[in-house]
Design a protein around this motif. Sequence first.
Motif, PDB file in Angstrom:
ATOM      1  N   ILE A  13       0.719  -1.225   0.013  1.00 14.32           N
ATOM      2  CA  ILE A  13       0.168   0.038   0.041  1.00 14.32           C
ATOM      3  C   ILE A  13       0.769   1.385  -0.164  1.00 14.32           C
ATOM      4  CG2 ILE A  13      -1.751   1.266   1.317  1.00 14.32           C
ATOM      5  CD1 ILE A  13      -2.842  -1.140  -0.057  1.00 14.32           C
ATOM      6  N   ASN A  14       2.044   1.260   0.696  1.00 11.83           N
ATOM      7  CA  ASN A  14       3.032   2.251   0.820  1.00 11.83           C
ATOM      8  C   ASN A  14       4.222   1.841   0.570  1.00 11.83           C
ATOM      9  OD1 ASN A  14       3.705   5.111   0.928  1.00 11.83           O
ATOM     10  ND2 ASN A  14       4.485   4.620   3.092  1.00 11.83           N
ATOM     11  N   ASP A  15       4.970   2.467  -0.424  1.00  6.68           N
ATOM     12  CA  ASP A  15       6.291   1.774  -0.949  1.00  6.68           C
ATOM     13  C   ASP A  15       7.274   2.498  -0.023  1.00  6.68           C
ATOM     14  OD1 ASP A  15       8.406   0.930  -2.030  1.00  6.68           O
ATOM     15  OD2 ASP A  15       8.193   1.534  -3.881  1.00  6.68           O
ATOM     16  N   ALA A  16       7.751   2.050   0.996  1.00  7.24           N
ATOM     17  CA  ALA A  16       9.030   2.721   1.915  1.00  7.24           C
ATOM     18  C   ALA A  16       9.664   1.656   2.930  1.00  7.24           C
ATOM     19  CB  ALA A  16       8.216   3.850   2.957  1.00  7.24           C
ATOM     20  N   GLY A  17      10.986   1.993   2.894  1.00  7.33           N
ATOM     21  CA  GLY A  17      11.740   1.197   3.878  1.00  7.33           C
ATOM     22  C   GLY A  17      11.841  -0.281   3.519  1.00  7.33           C
ATOM     23  N   THR A  18      12.028  -1.240   4.325  1.00  6.75           N
ATOM     24  CA  THR A  18      12.447  -2.507   3.848  1.00  6.75           C
ATOM     25  C   THR A  18      11.507  -3.472   4.547  1.00  6.75           C
ATOM     26  OG1 THR A  18      13.962  -2.831   5.662  1.00  6.75           O
ATOM     27  CG2 THR A  18      14.977  -2.065   3.722  1.00  6.75           C
ATOM     28  N   THR A  19      11.493  -4.806   4.126  1.00  3.13           N
ATOM     29  CA  THR A  19      10.507  -5.812   4.753  1.00  3.13           C
ATOM     30  C   THR A  19      10.862  -6.985   4.508  1.00  3.13           C
ATOM     31  OG1 THR A  19       8.052  -6.364   5.349  1.00  3.13           O
ATOM     32  CG2 THR A  19       8.776  -5.887   3.030  1.00  3.13           C
ATOM     33  N   GLN A  79      -6.740 -21.662   6.176  1.00  4.27           N
ATOM     34  CA  GLN A  79      -6.540 -20.100   6.268  1.00  4.27           C
ATOM     35  C   GLN A  79      -5.201 -19.844   5.484  1.00  4.27           C
ATOM     36  OE1 GLN A  79      -6.064 -20.158  10.573  1.00  4.27           O
ATOM     37  NE2 GLN A  79      -7.644 -18.722  10.569  1.00  4.27           N
ATOM     38  N   VAL A  80      -5.222 -18.642   5.097  1.00 11.77           N
ATOM     39  CA  VAL A  80      -3.714 -18.145   4.675  1.00 11.77           C
ATOM     40  C   VAL A  80      -3.359 -16.968   5.413  1.00 11.77           C
ATOM     41  CG1 VAL A  80      -4.069 -18.910   2.287  1.00 11.77           C
ATOM     42  CG2 VAL A  80      -4.710 -16.700   2.834  1.00 11.77           C
ATOM     43  N   ARG A  81      -2.089 -16.570   5.372  1.00 16.53           N
ATOM     44  CA  ARG A  81      -1.734 -15.508   6.143  1.00 16.53           C
ATOM     45  C   ARG A  81      -0.360 -14.843   5.618  1.00 16.53           C
ATOM     46  NH1 ARG A  81       0.830 -17.870  12.047  1.00 16.53           N
ATOM     47  NH2 ARG A  81       3.036 -18.575  11.043  1.00 16.53           N
ATOM     48  N   LEU A  82      -0.396 -13.373   6.061  1.00 12.58           N
ATOM     49  CA  LEU A  82       1.049 -12.780   5.461  1.00 12.58           C
ATOM     50  C   LEU A  82       1.709 -12.545   6.822  1.00 12.58           C
ATOM     51  CD1 LEU A  82       2.507 -11.481   3.099  1.00 12.58           C
ATOM     52  CD2 LEU A  82       1.281  -9.264   3.787  1.00 12.58           C
ATOM     53  N   ASN A  83       2.798 -13.297   6.731  1.00 10.83           N
ATOM     54  CA  ASN A  83       3.677 -13.346   8.125  1.00 10.83           C
ATOM     55  C   ASN A  83       4.759 -12.232   7.825  1.00 10.83           C
ATOM     56  OD1 ASN A  83       4.577 -13.822  10.702  1.00 10.83           O
ATOM     57  ND2 ASN A  83       5.166 -15.675  10.193  1.00 10.83           N
ATOM     58  N   THR A  84       4.609 -11.278   8.683  1.00  7.13           N
ATOM     59  CA  THR A  84       5.861 -10.114   8.453  1.00  7.13           C
ATOM     60  C   THR A  84       6.843 -10.243   9.604  1.00  7.13           C
ATOM     61  OG1 THR A  84       4.277  -8.567   7.276  1.00  7.13           O
ATOM     62  CG2 THR A  84       6.251  -7.627   8.192  1.00  7.13           C
ATOM     63  N   THR A  85       8.041 -10.631   9.192  1.00  6.69           N
ATOM     64  CA  THR A  85       8.903 -10.732  10.415  1.00  6.69           C
ATOM     65  C   THR A  85       9.942  -9.623  10.347  1.00  6.69           C
ATOM     66  OG1 THR A  85      10.292 -12.068   8.655  1.00  6.69           O
ATOM     67  CG2 THR A  85       9.246 -13.437   9.934  1.00  6.69           C
ATOM     68  N   ALA A  86      10.000  -8.747   9.358  1.00  5.96           N
ATOM     69  CA  ALA A  86      11.016  -7.485   9.490  1.00  5.96           C
ATOM     70  C   ALA A  86      10.162  -6.539   8.601  1.00  5.96           C
ATOM     71  CB  ALA A  86      12.185  -7.776   8.964  1.00  5.96           C
ATOM     72  N   LEU A  87      10.041  -5.254   9.394  1.00 11.35           N
ATOM     73  CA  LEU A  87       9.497  -4.207   8.740  1.00 11.35           C
ATOM     74  C   LEU A  87       9.936  -2.900   9.275  1.00 11.35           C
ATOM     75  CD1 LEU A  87       5.658  -3.804   7.526  1.00 11.35           C
ATOM     76  CD2 LEU A  87       7.173  -2.010   8.074  1.00 11.35           C
ATOM     77  N   SER A  88      10.627  -1.959   8.514  1.00 11.70           N
ATOM     78  CA  SER A  88      10.813  -0.726   8.954  1.00 11.70           C
ATOM     79  C   SER A  88      10.861   0.219   7.816  1.00 11.70           C
ATOM     80  CB  SER A  88      12.427  -0.890   9.559  1.00 11.70           C
ATOM     81  OG  SER A  88      13.448  -0.952   8.905  1.00 11.70           O
TER      82      SER A  88
END
Lengths: 122, 139
Positions: free
Chosen positions: A42-48, A97-106
Amino acid sequence: MLEAYKTVQGTGGHSNQATAAADVLTADVSDMENLTVHAVQINDAGTTTQAVQYTLDGTNWLTAGSSITEASYPAGANQCVERTLSDSNGMPQRVKQVRLNTTALSGGGIYELHVGGSKVMS
Amino acid sequence: MNLNILKRELVSRLATGGTVNQIKSTSDILQLDVHQFDEVRVHVDQIVADGTVVLQPWYTLDGTNWIKWGATIEQPGSMTMGATLFPAGNNAVVELLLKDSHGMRQKVKAVKLTCTTYTSGGSVAAYGMQVSGVIRKRA
């Protein structure tokens, strides 16, 4: 119509968006097949670092495809990375179920989970 | 016994938008809602071949966020790496089937065709998008 299109958005995280590390967005897809999963930037910024995962029982999770990083997304807002749930022969896989698992985001990136497919009619 | 007899109805629709439902400039976009369709098949039509063009197919699950669907579609002789090329001449078609890399059919909300490069000669190059699919109904 016997077979209807259905789409669901993953819930959880911060207002149903992943905006921080450890945010997990989950969608119940137990009544769907021919599943297409979009991780949406949705917003393109940082790293993930993220992974699309699915479960058969709601407890044990398997990763679908390779992990997703910020570089996996095309540049800009509203860009998607896709995972589909089929075996190597093209058989549709039904999961709970499905999920989006975010382990790093800054750095301010914002992500969502959207799933589309056929609603299985009784 | 529950006899759910299925009727499979083939439907075909013309994507709308652009310049009278055709792409004739770089800002033109053709779009069609296909959420009722299964086994989606898209024909990108080079109605009038006259100039150069770069077209990009997309699809969406939610109507807001779009993902590129395959390579760009360009004129014969284009040197773009990986591009799909129209056959030469008018009324030539590039076909797209909505399935994943394993062959599983996908269901999506809508498809669209955008244009990033367009030049034309005296005949006014024109491109269209025809979509067909199957609707399953109880007979």
